[in-house]
Motif scaffolding. Structure first.
Motif, mmCIF file in Angstrom:
data_model
loop_
_atom_site.group_PDB
_atom_site.id
_atom_site.type_symbol
_atom_site.label_atom_id
_atom_site.label_comp_id
_atom_site.label_asym_id
_atom_site.label_seq_id
_atom_site.Cartn_x
_atom_site.Cartn_y
_atom_site.Cartn_z
ATOM 1 N N GLY A 184 0.873 -1.114 0.303
ATOM 2 C CA GLY A 184 0.026 -0.067 -0.352
ATOM 3 C C GLY A 184 1.074 1.337 0.073
ATOM 4 N N PRO A 185 0.204 1.856 0.746
ATOM 5 C CA PRO A 185 0.926 3.928 0.317
ATOM 6 C C PRO A 185 1.763 3.999 1.464
ATOM 7 C CG PRO A 185 -1.390 3.790 0.365
ATOM 8 C CD PRO A 185 -1.494 2.280 0.524
ATOM 9 N N PHE A 186 2.050 3.306 2.280
ATOM 10 C CA PHE A 186 2.773 2.999 3.184
ATOM 11 C C PHE A 186 4.019 2.282 3.584
ATOM 12 C CE2 PHE A 186 -0.641 6.294 5.903
ATOM 13 C CZ PHE A 186 -0.509 7.027 5.041
ATOM 14 N N ASP A 187 3.741 1.880 2.478
ATOM 15 C CA ASP A 187 4.626 0.385 2.637
ATOM 16 C C ASP A 187 6.001 0.870 3.167
ATOM 17 O OD1 ASP A 187 5.343 -2.597 1.955
ATOM 18 O OD2 ASP A 187 6.618 -1.434 0.408
ATOM 19 N N GLY A 188 6.535 -0.046 3.657
ATOM 20 C CA GLY A 188 7.815 -0.056 4.802
ATOM 21 C C GLY A 188 7.674 0.813 5.612
ATOM 22 N N GLY A 189 7.252 1.967 6.428
ATOM 23 C CA GLY A 189 6.396 2.860 7.124
ATOM 24 C C GLY A 189 6.430 2.420 8.080
ATOM 25 N N SER A 190 5.607 2.293 9.832
ATOM 26 C CA SER A 190 5.615 2.125 10.823
ATOM 27 C C SER A 190 4.492 2.751 11.645
ATOM 28 C CB SER A 190 6.102 1.534 11.159
ATOM 29 O OG SER A 190 7.320 3.111 12.278
ATOM 30 N N ASN A 191 3.585 2.480 12.229
ATOM 31 C CA ASN A 191 2.588 3.187 12.910
ATOM 32 C C ASN A 191 2.655 2.629 14.408
ATOM 33 O OD1 ASN A 191 0.077 3.628 14.072
ATOM 34 N ND2 ASN A 191 -1.310 3.409 13.138
ATOM 35 N N PRO A 192 2.759 3.538 15.445
ATOM 36 C CA PRO A 192 2.796 3.514 16.548
ATOM 37 C C PRO A 192 1.479 3.125 17.327
ATOM 38 C CG PRO A 192 3.222 5.942 16.632
ATOM 39 C CD PRO A 192 2.614 5.224 15.031
ATOM 40 N N ASP A 193 0.471 3.291 16.805
ATOM 41 C CA ASP A 193 -0.375 2.929 17.641
ATOM 42 C C ASP A 193 -1.567 1.723 17.082
ATOM 43 O OD1 ASP A 193 -0.467 5.677 18.492
ATOM 44 O OD2 ASP A 193 -1.613 6.616 16.508
ATOM 45 N N THR A 194 -0.567 0.480 17.566
ATOM 46 C CA THR A 194 -1.361 -0.775 17.425
ATOM 47 C C THR A 194 -2.113 -0.985 18.297
ATOM 48 O OG1 THR A 194 0.713 -1.769 18.973
ATOM 49 C CG2 THR A 194 1.036 -1.390 16.716
ATOM 50 N N PHE A 195 -3.512 -0.336 18.601
ATOM 51 C CA PHE A 195 -4.219 -0.859 19.857
ATOM 52 C C PHE A 195 -5.414 -0.356 18.329
ATOM 53 C CE2 PHE A 195 -3.531 3.760 20.153
ATOM 54 C CZ PHE A 195 -4.998 4.522 19.822
ATOM 55 N N ILE A 196 -5.130 0.038 17.148
ATOM 56 C CA ILE A 196 -5.901 -0.041 15.868
ATOM 57 C C ILE A 196 -6.237 -0.683 15.282
ATOM 58 C CG2 ILE A 196 -7.130 1.124 13.869
ATOM 59 C CD1 ILE A 196 -5.040 3.627 15.107
ATOM 60 N N ASP A 197 -7.647 -1.222 15.167
ATOM 61 C CA ASP A 197 -7.480 -2.937 13.991
ATOM 62 C C ASP A 197 -7.113 -2.765 12.928
ATOM 63 O OD1 ASP A 197 -7.880 -4.611 16.848
ATOM 64 O OD2 ASP A 197 -9.633 -4.579 16.676
ATOM 65 N N GLU A 198 -7.516 -1.525 12.745
ATOM 66 C CA GLU A 198 -8.017 -1.342 10.881
ATOM 67 C C GLU A 198 -8.100 -0.058 11.066
ATOM 68 O OE1 GLU A 198 -11.742 -2.003 8.015
ATOM 69 O OE2 GLU A 198 -11.142 -4.142 9.134
ATOM 70 N N ILE A 199 -6.717 0.303 8.943
ATOM 71 C CA ILE A 199 -7.494 1.678 8.794
ATOM 72 C C ILE A 199 -8.060 1.208 7.483
ATOM 73 C CG2 ILE A 199 -6.188 3.717 8.425
ATOM 74 C CD1 ILE A 199 -3.799 2.349 11.286
ATOM 75 N N ALA A 200 -8.944 2.488 7.288
ATOM 76 C CA ALA A 200 -9.460 2.356 5.498
ATOM 77 C C ALA A 200 -8.570 3.631 4.906
ATOM 78 C CB ALA A 200 -11.032 2.560 5.675
ATOM 79 N N MET A 201 -8.679 3.550 3.676
ATOM 80 C CA MET A 201 -8.092 4.563 3.294
ATOM 81 C C MET A 201 -9.121 4.966 1.856
ATOM 82 S SD MET A 201 -3.806 3.918 3.912
ATOM 83 C CE MET A 201 -3.818 6.061 4.058
ATOM 84 N N ARG A 202 -8.468 6.614 1.302
ATOM 85 C CA ARG A 202 -8.923 6.566 -0.154
ATOM 86 C C ARG A 202 -7.926 7.524 -0.406
ATOM 87 N NH1 ARG A 202 -14.724 8.137 -1.987
ATOM 88 N NH2 ARG A 202 -14.412 8.807 -0.460
ATOM 89 N N THR A 203 -6.865 7.230 -1.275
ATOM 90 C CA THR A 203 -5.093 7.959 -2.087
ATOM 91 C C THR A 203 -5.176 8.206 -2.964
ATOM 92 O OG1 THR A 203 -4.066 6.169 -2.318
ATOM 93 C CG2 THR A 203 -4.146 7.142 0.449
ATOM 94 N N PRO A 204 -4.703 8.990 -3.287
ATOM 95 C CA PRO A 204 -4.856 8.847 -5.489
ATOM 96 C C PRO A 204 -3.960 7.603 -5.755
ATOM 97 C CG PRO A 204 -3.689 10.843 -3.656
ATOM 98 C CD PRO A 204 -3.808 10.271 -3.235
#
Length: 54
Positions: free
Chosen positions: A9-29
């Motif tokens: 996806g668009p953030f491949d290789g990055g990371s998220n510190p908020d691991t309490f979130i089960d799912e993140i829906a996105m609309r991106t270019p």
């Protein structure tokens, strides 16, 4: 739990510190989809990209 890495996806290789979130829906270019929190083959938490099937 520490940061969860984005896989695909668009953030491949990055990371998220908020691991309490089960799912993140996105609309991106780059496309629409969602990141779903799961464990990789080594048991480490990652957000795996699932593109919309439209």
């Amino acid at each position: 739990m520490s940061n969860a890495r984005y896989v695909g996806g668009p953030f491949d290789g990055g990371s998220n510190p908020d691991t309490f979130i089960d799912e993140i829906a996105m609309r991106t270019p780059a496309g629409c989809g969602r990141y779903v929190l799961e464990q990789d083959e080594g048991g480490i938490a990652v957000y795996r990209w699932e593109p919309d099937q439209d």
